[in-house]
Design a protein around this motif. Structure first.
Motif, short mmCIF file in Angstrom:
data_model
loop_
_atom_site.label_atom_id
_atom_site.label_comp_id
_atom_site.label_asym_id
_atom_site.label_seq_id
_atom_site.Cartn_x
_atom_site.Cartn_y
_atom_site.Cartn_z
N ARG A 23 62.60 16.48 44.72
CA ARG A 23 62.07 17.27 45.84
C ARG A 23 60.56 17.07 46.00
NH1 ARG A 23 66.11 20.66 47.54
NH2 ARG A 23 67.70 21.13 45.98
N GLU A 24 59.84 17.08 44.89
CA GLU A 24 58.39 16.88 44.92
C GLU A 24 58.04 15.50 45.47
OE1 GLU A 24 55.31 15.78 41.48
OE2 GLU A 24 56.15 17.79 41.25
N THR A 25 58.69 14.48 44.95
CA THR A 25 58.41 13.11 45.37
C THR A 25 58.75 12.90 46.84
OG1 THR A 25 58.83 12.31 43.13
CG2 THR A 25 58.95 10.68 44.90
N LEU A 26 59.91 13.39 47.25
CA LEU A 26 60.35 13.16 48.62
C LEU A 26 59.59 14.01 49.63
CD1 LEU A 26 64.15 12.65 48.00
CD2 LEU A 26 62.34 10.92 48.22
N ALA A 27 59.08 15.16 49.20
CA ALA A 27 58.23 15.96 50.09
C ALA A 27 56.94 15.20 50.38
CB ALA A 27 57.93 17.31 49.46
N GLN A 28 56.40 14.53 49.36
CA GLN A 28 55.19 13.71 49.56
C GLN A 28 55.49 12.55 50.52
OE1 GLN A 28 54.52 12.67 45.48
NE2 GLN A 28 52.98 14.27 45.19
N THR A 29 56.65 11.93 50.33
CA THR A 29 57.04 10.81 51.20
C THR A 29 57.16 11.29 52.65
OG1 THR A 29 58.23 9.79 49.37
CG2 THR A 29 58.77 9.02 51.60
N GLN A 70 51.15 3.06 44.45
CA GLN A 70 50.66 2.25 43.33
C GLN A 70 49.38 2.81 42.72
OE1 GLN A 70 52.73 -0.16 42.23
NE2 GLN A 70 54.00 0.59 43.92
N THR A 71 48.83 3.87 43.32
CA THR A 71 47.60 4.47 42.81
C THR A 71 47.95 5.63 41.87
OG1 THR A 71 47.41 6.15 44.56
CG2 THR A 71 46.45 3.96 45.01
N PRO A 72 46.99 6.04 41.03
CA PRO A 72 47.24 7.22 40.17
C PRO A 72 47.58 8.47 40.98
CG PRO A 72 45.31 6.01 39.40
CD PRO A 72 45.72 5.40 40.72
N GLU A 73 46.95 8.65 42.13
CA GLU A 73 47.22 9.84 42.95
C GLU A 73 48.62 9.82 43.56
OE1 GLU A 73 44.48 7.74 43.71
OE2 GLU A 73 43.20 8.89 42.35
N GLY A 74 49.13 8.62 43.83
CA GLY A 74 50.42 8.51 44.50
C GLY A 74 51.59 8.24 43.57
N ALA A 75 51.30 8.05 42.29
CA ALA A 75 52.37 7.73 41.33
C ALA A 75 53.42 8.84 41.30
CB ALA A 75 51.79 7.52 39.94
N SER A 76 54.69 8.44 41.29
CA SER A 76 55.78 9.42 41.22
C SER A 76 56.42 9.36 39.84
CB SER A 76 56.84 9.15 42.30
OG SER A 76 57.69 8.10 41.90
#
Length: 96
Positions: A23-29, A70-76
């Motif tokens: 849920r967390e990852t896909l909400a960001q997407t 691919q960045t630390p901020e975007g890593a899932s």
């Protein structure tokens, strides 16, 4: 031109922790610039398999999203909960 991404995921286990990461990852997407829609399809025969259907405004928007992941901020943390992932990208159609 819009494009479609299919992300097939097989979870290691179907737990509340795994669902929270999904849920967390896909909400960001879904919130990322250029994402027009996102839907999660659950396999009727195997509760640990799912397909994420993403529609992106352009291939450039999707490329920017991939670069951010691919960045630390975007890593899932999808790698922590999945045993297999297959991503397929569709940016061309066949006129019928």
């Amino acid at each position: 031109m819009s494009m479609t991404v299919l992300l097939e995921i097989t979870l290691k286990e179907r737990t509340s922790g795994a669902e929270e990461i999904l849920r967390e990852t896909l909400a960001q997407t879904a919130a990322f610039d250029g994402n027009e829609s996102l839907e999660v399809l659950l396999d009727d025969d195997d509760e640990q398999k799912l397909v994420v259907v993403e529609i992106w405004e352009t291939t450039e928007h999707h490329a920017a999203y991939n670069a951010w992941r691919q960045t630390p901020e975007g890593a899932s943390r999808l790698g922590d909960i999945s045993e297999a992932r297959l991503k397929r990208i569709f940016s061309h159609t066949l006129a019928l």
